[in-house]
Structures are given as structure tokens and as C-alpha cells.
Design a protein around this motif. Structure first.
Motif, PDB file in Angstrom:
ATOM      1  N   ASP A  87       0.869  -1.178   0.000  1.00 30.47           N
ATOM      2  CA  ASP A  87       0.000   0.000   0.000  1.00 30.47           C
ATOM      3  C   ASP A  87       0.907   1.229   0.000  1.00 30.47           C
ATOM      4  O   ASP A  87       1.946   1.222   0.663  1.00 30.47           O
ATOM      5  CB  ASP A  87      -0.888  -0.019   1.249  1.00 30.47           C
ATOM      6  N   LEU A  90       1.872   2.187   3.415  1.00 32.95           N
ATOM      7  CA  LEU A  90       2.556   1.217   4.260  1.00 32.95           C
ATOM      8  C   LEU A  90       4.002   0.986   3.837  1.00 32.95           C
ATOM      9  O   LEU A  90       4.867   0.733   4.675  1.00 32.95           O
ATOM     10  CB  LEU A  90       1.816  -0.119   4.249  1.00 32.95           C
ATOM     11  N   PHE A 254      -3.997   2.900   3.908  1.00 32.30           N
ATOM     12  CA  PHE A 254      -4.866   1.718   3.809  1.00 32.30           C
ATOM     13  C   PHE A 254      -5.818   1.733   2.616  1.00 32.30           C
ATOM     14  O   PHE A 254      -6.327   0.672   2.260  1.00 32.30           O
ATOM     15  CB  PHE A 254      -5.676   1.519   5.093  1.00 32.30           C
ATOM     16  N   MET A 257      -4.571  -0.469  -0.097  1.00 33.77           N
ATOM     17  CA  MET A 257      -4.551  -1.892   0.235  1.00 33.77           C
ATOM     18  C   MET A 257      -5.963  -2.470   0.238  1.00 33.77           C
ATOM     19  O   MET A 257      -6.217  -3.543  -0.324  1.00 33.77           O
ATOM     20  CB  MET A 257      -3.902  -2.122   1.598  1.00 33.77           C
ATOM     21  N   MET A 258      -6.899  -1.772   0.853  1.00 38.79           N
ATOM     22  CA  MET A 258      -8.241  -2.315   1.048  1.00 38.79           C
ATOM     23  C   MET A 258      -8.993  -2.461  -0.269  1.00 38.79           C
ATOM     24  O   MET A 258      -9.533  -3.538  -0.570  1.00 38.79           O
ATOM     25  CB  MET A 258      -9.033  -1.419   2.012  1.00 38.79           C
ATOM     26  N   GLY A 312      -8.679   0.577   8.368  1.00 36.12           N
ATOM     27  CA  GLY A 312      -7.603  -0.184   7.749  1.00 36.12           C
ATOM     28  C   GLY A 312      -7.061  -1.345   8.559  1.00 36.12           C
ATOM     29  O   GLY A 312      -6.920  -2.457   8.023  1.00 36.12           O
ATOM     30  N   PRO A 313      -6.708  -1.166   9.839  1.00 39.44           N
ATOM     31  CA  PRO A 313      -6.098  -2.271  10.591  1.00 39.44           C
ATOM     32  C   PRO A 313      -6.934  -3.549  10.641  1.00 39.44           C
ATOM     33  O   PRO A 313      -6.379  -4.641  10.457  1.00 39.44           O
ATOM     34  CB  PRO A 313      -5.888  -1.663  11.977  1.00 39.44           C
ATOM     35  N   PHE A 316      -6.501  -5.176   7.375  1.00 37.44           N
ATOM     36  CA  PHE A 316      -5.141  -5.698   7.250  1.00 37.44           C
ATOM     37  C   PHE A 316      -5.029  -7.056   7.933  1.00 37.44           C
ATOM     38  O   PHE A 316      -4.445  -8.001   7.383  1.00 37.44           O
ATOM     39  CB  PHE A 316      -4.155  -4.703   7.864  1.00 37.44           C
TER      40      PHE A 316
END
Length: 330
Positions: A87, A90, A254, A257-258, A312-313, A316
Motif C-alpha cells: 500500500d 505502508l 490503507f 490496500m483495502m 484499515g487495521p 489488514f
């Protein structure tokens, strides 16, 4: 003789058609909902209102652009690093772009416009990750770890610059680093649109090569792909898109990534299709998050980066657990 199988209508709603229909509906409704959100109430928007023209419409356009740029970059970086956890926020790309922008703002380095400075910082961070990983021969896991290291180093430099800055600069930079669209203006938006869309276009151009790169370097070479050139172009495209986004909104994690991973589960991982759908879905996701950020604790305008940071977490963790299950079952 009666047919044993039920004929499938050509108009049947496949997962792809359902997804596109959902995105089209959200494209029509979300901007209207964002315009209608007036603090703690809803009201039909008056487009002739100067406040809507000067503040709300640029903010909506900024949310759409930033979400599209980050999600498209994430879809490309996941192919470049061959890791679904990649990401821009990240692996250090966003941190490199943020470092360059903070240096311009805090140190008075006005040689480059903010979008170009952010592009240079993001590109430098991405290339540094690739170089370090090759030097230490870290493999796929090393790419992510080197990204985290470069991101942490850029964060340390940002903290050092802000520590030496005055209180006014520190406060402004802190709000910007949290991921904030409140300061979006038509003037800044124009330059960022050019930079971010150029990056997305470049990523779409090399999408077929990125698909081949996912098979491994040897397989990609056997298919006629210039691996070094593809990696360089992917780094430039992701840095352009991320740089345009960071210069406009600050660091928002995030999203890259998501959105691509969720869409890959729904419609598969063809990179060109995934980049287009990720840009579309990322734009709508960030607009929805920004609308929520403006209204959840009204009259306080919460940075949209915090909303993304809360969502996000858990995603993840779910994605990492899913990846580990696939490795065990594979």
C-alpha cells in the motif's frame, strides 16, 4: 428431448455486472449525499451558493481524485512487489512524498511545486525500497520490510524537520499529515489532477506487463516482458499518482490496500481491469469516508485520514490471515 440444464440468460447478473451496477449507483448518490450533508442535517444543495462552489465542490473533487490515485497505485504496487499487503501508505511511497512536501512547506524550498515535489519524494522512496531489497536479497517479504523501514526513516526525518519549525508551521503540517481535505482549493486541485492522472494512465499502459510480473521474473521474461523497465515505469506511475494525492490531502493510509484486494476477491486480479475498478471504487470510498468525517462529530471536521486509519487495521488483519490460510492450503 427436454434439456437437462437450465439455460443461462445473457442478461444474468454476473459478479462483474453487479459490481459495476453498484459502483454506478454509488457514483450518482454519494456526491449528492456529500453536497446535501449540512452539519448534522440533510438539505437539498443550492449549487449557486458561493460556499458550495468554493469549498464543497473542490473538496468532493479532491476526495474522488485522491481515492482514485491511492487505490490505483495500490493495485499496481501489489503486482510490482507481488504482495497483496502493499500500500502506498505502508511501504514508504506516501512517506517519501510527505517528506518532500514537508521540506517544501517548512524549510521554504519553493523551487518545485508541491505535486512535483511529492512525486520526486515518492519516486525516491520507491526506488530506494527496490534497491535495498535487491542488495539484501530479501525476496518478497523483504520488499515489504524494506518499505516499512524506508517509511519509518522518512517519518523520522519529517519529525526532525517539524521539531525545528515554528508553532504555526508545526500545527499546519500536523493537520495535513493526518490526511485532511479541508484545505482543498481549485488552484491546488488543478496541478494535482494532472500529476495523478498521468500516473494512473502510465500504470494502465503497463498493466499487462504487471500481470506477467505477478508470475515471477523468469516467467515474465519468457513472455517477452522487460522486467527492469516494467519495474521502473511502475515505480514512476505509482509515485506520480501517490504524489498528486499526497500533495493535495496529506498522508492517507490503507485505501490502496483495502480497495484493490476487496475488488480482486470479487472480480479477479486482471491488472488493467483491477486498476480501473480500484480507481473507481477508491474514489467513492474516500468520498464516503470524507462525508462521514465531516458529520460524525459535527461541528468538528475530523481528518479523513483518521477514518481510513480506523478501518484499515481490521482489514489488514483479515487480509493477512486470509493470505496465511491460502499459503497453508496451497
Amino acid at each position: 428431448m427436454a434439456r437437462s440444464e437450465t439455460a443461462i440468460s445473457p442478461w444474468a447478473m454476473t459478479p462483474m455486472r453487479r459490481l459495476v451496477a453498484s459502483l454506478m449507483a454509488a457514483t450518482l448518490l454519494l456526491p449528492l449525499l456529500s453536497l446535501a450533508s449540512q452539519g448534522d442535517a440533510l438539505a437539498w444543495p443550492d449549487l449557486s451558493d458561493p460556499l458550495i462552489q468554493a469549498l464543497r465542490l473542490p473538496r468532493i473533487a479532491s476526495a474522488l481524485l485522491v481515492g482514485a490515485a491511492l487505490a490505483a497505485s495500490g493495485a499496481a504496487l501489489q503486482a510490482l512487489f507481488r504482495n497483496p499487503l502493499a500500500d502506498p501508505g505502508l511501504i514508504g511511497t506516501s512517506s517519501g512524498a510527505a517528506l518532500a512536501v514537508v521540506a517544501v512547506l517548512a524549510l521554504g524550498w519553493n523551487v518545485l511545486p508541491l505535486p512535483l515535489a511529492a512525486f520526486a519524494g515518492g519516486l525516491g522512496a520507491t526506488w530506494l525500497i527496490l534497491i535495498l531489497t535487491r542488495l539484501v536479497r530479501g525476496g518478497l517479504a523483504g520488499l515489504l520490510l524494506m518499505g516499512l523501514v524506508v517509511g519509518a526513516f522518512c517519518g523520522a526525518l519529517i519529525s526532525l524537520i517539524l521539531f525545528m519549525s515554528d508553532d504555526l508551521t508545526l500545527r499546519a503540517a500536523s493537520a495535513w499529515l493526518a490526511g485532511n481535505l479541508a484545505a482543498a482549493t481549485p488552484e491546488r486541485l488543478g496541478a494535482c489532477v494532472v500529476v495523478a492522472l498521468a500516473g494512473i494512465a502510465l500504470l494502465l499502459w503497463i498493466a499487462r506487463d504487471l500481470d506477467c510480473l505477478l508470475l515471477g521474473e523468469d516467467a515474465a521474461r519468457s513472455l517477452g516482458v522487460d522486467v527492469v523497465r516494467t519495474r521502473r515505469l511502475a515505480a514512476v506511475g505509482a509515485a506520480l499518482a501517490t504524489g498528486g494525492a499526497v500533495a493535495l490531502s496529506g498522508v492517507i493510509g490503507f485505501v490502496g490496500m483495502m480497495v484493490p484486494n476487496l475488488l480482486a476477491v470479487l472480480v479477479g486480479g486482471c491488472r488493467r481491469r483491477l486498476i480501473v475498478l480500484s480507481a473507481w471504487g477508491g474514489a467513492l470510498f474516500l468520498l464516503a469516508a470524507d462525508t462521514l468525517a465531516r458529520t460524525v462529530v459535527w461541528p468538528i471536521d475530523v481528518p479523513v485520514g483518521l477514518i481510513a486509519a480506523f478501518t484499515g487495521p481490521p482489514f489488514f488483519v483479515w487480509l493477512f490471515a486470509r493470505q496465511q490460510r491460502n499459503l497453508l492450503n496451497g
